[in-house]
Enzyme design. Structure first.
Site, PDB file in Angstrom:
ATOM      1  N   ASP A 161       9.437 -15.808 -17.351  1.00  0.00           N
ATOM      2  CA  ASP A 161      10.559 -15.263 -16.558  1.00  0.00           C
ATOM      3  C   ASP A 161      11.401 -14.853 -17.367  1.00  0.00           C
ATOM      4  O   ASP A 161      12.206 -13.776 -16.714  1.00  0.00           O
ATOM      5  CB  ASP A 161      11.097 -16.614 -15.804  1.00  0.00           C
ATOM      6  N   ARG A 168      13.380  -6.980 -14.822  1.00  0.00           N
ATOM      7  CA  ARG A 168      14.197  -6.470 -13.547  1.00  0.00           C
ATOM      8  C   ARG A 168      15.538  -6.034 -13.706  1.00  0.00           C
ATOM      9  O   ARG A 168      15.893  -5.383 -12.751  1.00  0.00           O
ATOM     10  CB  ARG A 168      13.988  -7.934 -12.786  1.00  0.00           C
ATOM     11  N   SER A 183      11.216 -16.606  -9.748  1.00  0.00           N
ATOM     12  CA  SER A 183      12.072 -16.883 -11.204  1.00  0.00           C
ATOM     13  C   SER A 183      12.846 -18.042 -11.081  1.00  0.00           C
ATOM     14  O   SER A 183      12.704 -19.061 -12.026  1.00  0.00           O
ATOM     15  CB  SER A 183      13.121 -15.684 -11.163  1.00  0.00           C
ATOM     16  N   LYS A 187      11.108 -22.037 -13.071  1.00  0.00           N
ATOM     17  CA  LYS A 187      11.698 -22.916 -13.829  1.00  0.00           C
ATOM     18  C   LYS A 187      11.965 -24.125 -13.496  1.00  0.00           C
ATOM     19  O   LYS A 187      11.922 -25.206 -14.281  1.00  0.00           O
ATOM     20  CB  LYS A 187      13.230 -22.137 -14.373  1.00  0.00           C
TER      21      LYS A 187
END
Ligand code: URA
Length: 441
Positions: A161, A168, A183, A187
């Site tokens: 990520d 991104r 994303s 996590k």
């Protein structure tokens, strides 16, 4: 696997298999796929979207690209909360202690502020002595002893990520709902909690500017969480007006403590008891109304405040600052921002309010910038308030008075005063669970 083929497949609107997605993430983290090819893939996702199966597979692949935290060393139900970020959002410092006081465990990893939004870790570090980088053993011990611990994110959590997000950020592919869902949820899954409450902010100070987009993101994230066997729900909350009155690190800790003492601003208190109630519900503490009542009681009887004192003490912080917030160092300079005309506050550009606070020293311009913990803004008049010329709209705080001019200008631009009283906005728009969207509960 040829990355070229996967890009072409997505460009043509076809779906990738789980095996293709796993390979792609593995090879990207290993450095075998160049950024220009991954950028093309991300742009294809931006326009073509992803199916639920693809989103779930990509979240799992990104989560498994680094450490999967095992929280089994902590007894009881572990419940996490994630906010998509906003201005004045100090909820973790209030709801963590409430949830712990009501019997669930909060083993939370939080972030630092960047841009217009603050971060819980910076806020905590405004308490002298407070440690936010603990070993896993220390982290578990603090949670087992006090019911909660909030620490910085471990270095190897979802490394894919980190790479993807940086890409991104420079390829105009941040605001894609499936990519945001991947994303955030990668996590959250890697952080190891049994259940997850998502606080999806909506409005001018949030990532998602409309309620419809916020609900779509929430639905996607709830599906991912439930699919991974974690009880997951989301609240869609208002970020068209700053939350509470204080923006800035120690100013927000003071407001969080006041809230735990029962003297917090109404809007902030209301959002906190609803978030905490929903976390308790996910932890199996009862029906939703009952859980919200438990959250209110934990404030009223002082048990939540005691949990914050215990956590600060266990993490090396000086808990006297929590018992008596007058001890916090004060900014050396203050400036009152005055209303320039009579009328109603029609709107506040919340992102700009956050930027004004950041400009006073409360936030970072770059990842390495030093923060002024005393800097920030206390808002006296919010959207809907009637003002006359010369009324104090807000007070600004900083140690560098030369920063006032630009911050005051930004704040004035953010606050629109007009003739008509605006319609009152909801604080909480909806609750999203695996069973659907509830607009009131
Ligand atoms: N927060 C994240 O962690 N990721 C995103 O993509 C957006 C917000």
């Amino acid at each position: 696997m040829r990355m070229y083929d996967l890009i072409a497949k997505k460009r043509n609107g076809e779906s990738l298999t789980e095996a293709e997605i796993n390979d792609m993430i593995k090879e990207y983290v290993a450095g075998n796929i160049p950024d220009y090819q991954m950028s093309a893939f991300l742009m294809a996702v931006y326009f073509r979207g992803m199916t639920e199966e693809e989103t779930v597979a990509m979240t799992q692949a990104v989560a498994h690209s680094g450490d999967m935290v095992d929280l089994s060393g902590i007894s009881g139900m572990k419940v996490d909360k994630h906010s998509t970020g906003g201005v004045g959002d100090k909820t973790s410092l209030v709801i963590g202690p409430i949830v712990a006081a009501c019997g669930a465990k909060v083993a939370k990893m939080s972030g630092r502020g960047l841009g217009h939004t603050g971060g819980t870790i910076d806020k905590m570090e405004s308490i002298p002595g407070m440690r936010t980088a603990l070993t896993q053993e220390e982290f578990f011990n603090v949670v087992n002893k006090t019911g909660l611990s909030i620490v910085g994110q471990s270095g190897n959590l979802a490394p894919a990520d980190k790479k993807l997000y940086a890409l991104r950020d420079v390829t105009a592919t941040v605001d894609s709902i499936p990519l945001i869902a991947v994303s955030i949820m990668s996590k959250k899954l890697a952080a190891g909690n049994d259940s997850i409450l998502l606080d999806v902010k909506t409005g001018s100070g949030a990532f998602m500017k409309t309620v419809e987009d916020s609900i779509a993101l929430a639905e996607e994230m709830v599906k991912i969480g439930e699919n991974a066997g974690r009880r997951t729900a989301a609240l869609i909350t208002n970020m068209d007006i700053p939350l509470g009155n204080n923006i800035g690190n120690s100013l927000e800790v003071i407001e969080a403590v006041n809230t735990l003492k029962g003297n917090g601003p109404e809007d902030f208190t209301e959002v906190c008891v609803n978030l905490a109630g929903n976390m308790l519900f996910l932890a199996g503490a009862g029906e939703i109304e009952e859980c919200i009542e438990k959250a209110k009681t934990a404030i009223a009887d002082g048990s939540a405040l005691e949990r914050l004192v215990a956590m600060v003490d266990a993490q090396g912080g000086d808990a006297d600052y929590i018992r008596d917030t007058e001890k916090f160092e004060k900014a050396t300079h203050t400036f009152d921002v005055l209303a320039e005309k009579e009328g109603y506050i029609v709107s506040m550009n919340t992102e700009s309010c956050g930027i004004a606070s950041s400009m006073l020293g409360a936030g970072r311009i770059t990842i390495d910038s030093e923060i002024d913990f005393t800097a920030g803004i206390i808002i006296h008049k919010k959207t809907g308030a009637k003002v006359v010329k010369g009324d104090v709209l807000a007070t600004m705080y900083t140690t560098k008075p030369e920063l006032f001019e630009a911050a005051v200008k930004r704040y004035h631009e953010a606050v629109v005063i007009g003739d008509e009283k605006p319609k009152e906005q909801p604080l909480i728009y909806a609750r999203v669970t695996k069973d659907g969207v509830l607009y009131s509960y």
